[in-house]
Write a protein that holds these residues in place. Structure first.
Motif, short mmCIF file in Angstrom:
data_model
loop_
_atom_site.label_atom_id
_atom_site.label_comp_id
_atom_site.label_asym_id
_atom_site.label_seq_id
_atom_site.Cartn_x
_atom_site.Cartn_y
_atom_site.Cartn_z
N GLY A 140 0.86 -1.18 0.00
CA GLY A 140 0.00 0.00 0.00
C GLY A 140 0.89 1.23 0.00
N ALA A 141 0.55 2.20 0.81
CA ALA A 141 1.36 3.41 0.91
C ALA A 141 2.72 3.05 1.50
N ILE A 142 3.74 3.78 1.11
CA ILE A 142 5.09 3.60 1.62
C ILE A 142 5.76 4.97 1.65
N ILE A 145 6.16 -1.77 -6.08
CA ILE A 145 4.87 -1.43 -6.69
C ILE A 145 4.00 -0.92 -5.55
N PRO A 146 3.97 0.41 -5.36
CA PRO A 146 3.26 0.99 -4.22
C PRO A 146 1.82 1.36 -4.53
N PHE A 147 1.12 1.75 -3.48
CA PHE A 147 -0.25 2.28 -3.55
C PHE A 147 -1.23 1.27 -4.13
N ALA A 151 -5.91 0.86 -12.35
CA ALA A 151 -6.78 1.62 -11.45
C ALA A 151 -7.61 0.69 -10.57
N VAL A 152 -7.80 -0.55 -10.99
CA VAL A 152 -8.60 -1.52 -10.23
C VAL A 152 -7.99 -1.77 -8.86
N TYR A 153 -6.66 -1.82 -8.77
CA TYR A 153 -5.99 -2.16 -7.52
C TYR A 153 -5.31 -0.95 -6.88
N ALA A 154 -5.55 0.24 -7.38
CA ALA A 154 -4.96 1.45 -6.81
C ALA A 154 -5.68 1.82 -5.53
N MET A 155 -4.89 2.29 -4.56
CA MET A 155 -5.49 2.77 -3.32
C MET A 155 -6.42 3.93 -3.65
N PRO A 156 -7.51 4.08 -2.91
CA PRO A 156 -8.42 5.21 -3.16
C PRO A 156 -7.65 6.53 -3.11
N GLY A 157 -7.86 7.36 -4.13
CA GLY A 157 -7.19 8.65 -4.20
C GLY A 157 -5.81 8.60 -4.82
N CYS A 158 -5.35 7.41 -5.19
CA CYS A 158 -4.00 7.26 -5.76
C CYS A 158 -4.08 6.56 -7.10
N GLY A 192 3.17 7.44 -14.15
CA GLY A 192 4.15 8.01 -13.24
C GLY A 192 4.75 6.95 -12.36
N PRO A 193 5.93 7.23 -11.82
CA PRO A 193 6.59 6.25 -11.00
C PRO A 193 5.90 6.03 -9.66
N ARG A 194 5.14 6.97 -9.15
CA ARG A 194 4.47 6.78 -7.88
C ARG A 194 2.96 6.83 -8.09
N PHE A 195 2.40 7.99 -8.15
CA PHE A 195 0.96 8.10 -8.33
C PHE A 195 0.59 9.45 -8.90
#
Length: 140
Positions: free
Chosen positions: A64-66, A82-84, A105-112, A117-120
């Motif tokens: 998740g977030a890191i 592979i974050p967020f 986008a299916v597995y992206a944390m809400p709001g991310c 891009g390399p992060r979000f």
């Protein structure tokens, strides 16, 4: 053989890797899972978490977030991050195996939303690098 670590909490991807206490280690060969084990993460000292992943010979960390410093420590060991990511652990593992996890986008944390891009990329199109959670730019 490829080995990935998935930060877990209650059979889901742990929301924050920095405080995660459990990993699911998945080894694959020729597109098939050959081994799946649990490992515990002890302590909250970032460099120990990063070195432990290296000791386990992990090639990819899905989480998740890191925090930026911990992500950079993990990457310094040559581990892809592979974050967020959010979601059911087994679904995320299958998506990773099929190459459908990065940028999804299916597995992206809400709001991310991780788009190009390399992060979000945030909801307003603001790239995650250089921006604090409160929306203020970091000073250089």
């Amino acid at each position: 053989m490829t080995k990935a670590a998935f930060a877990t909490w209650n059979d889901r991807i742990a929301p924050v890797f920095d405080v995660a206490r459990s990993l699911r280690l998945v080894e694959t060969e020729d597109g098939q899972i050959v081994s799946e084990t649990q490992a515990s993460l002890s302590g909250e000292i970032p460099n120990l978490k990063a070195s432990y992943l290296a000791e386990l010979e992990v090639g990819t960390l899905v989480c998740g977030a890191i925090s930026r410093p911990l992500e950079e420590m993990v990457m310094a060991y040559g581990i892809q991050v592979i974050p967020f990511v959010a979601g059911d652990l087994q679904e995320v593992i299958q998506a990773w195996m099929c190459g459908k996890l990065s940028g999804s986008a299916v597995y992206a944390m809400p709001g991310c939303r991780r788009v190009n891009g390399p992060r979000f990329q945030g909801a307003h199109g603001t790239k995650g690098r250089g921006i604090h959670m409160n929306g203020n730019k970091q000073s250089k």
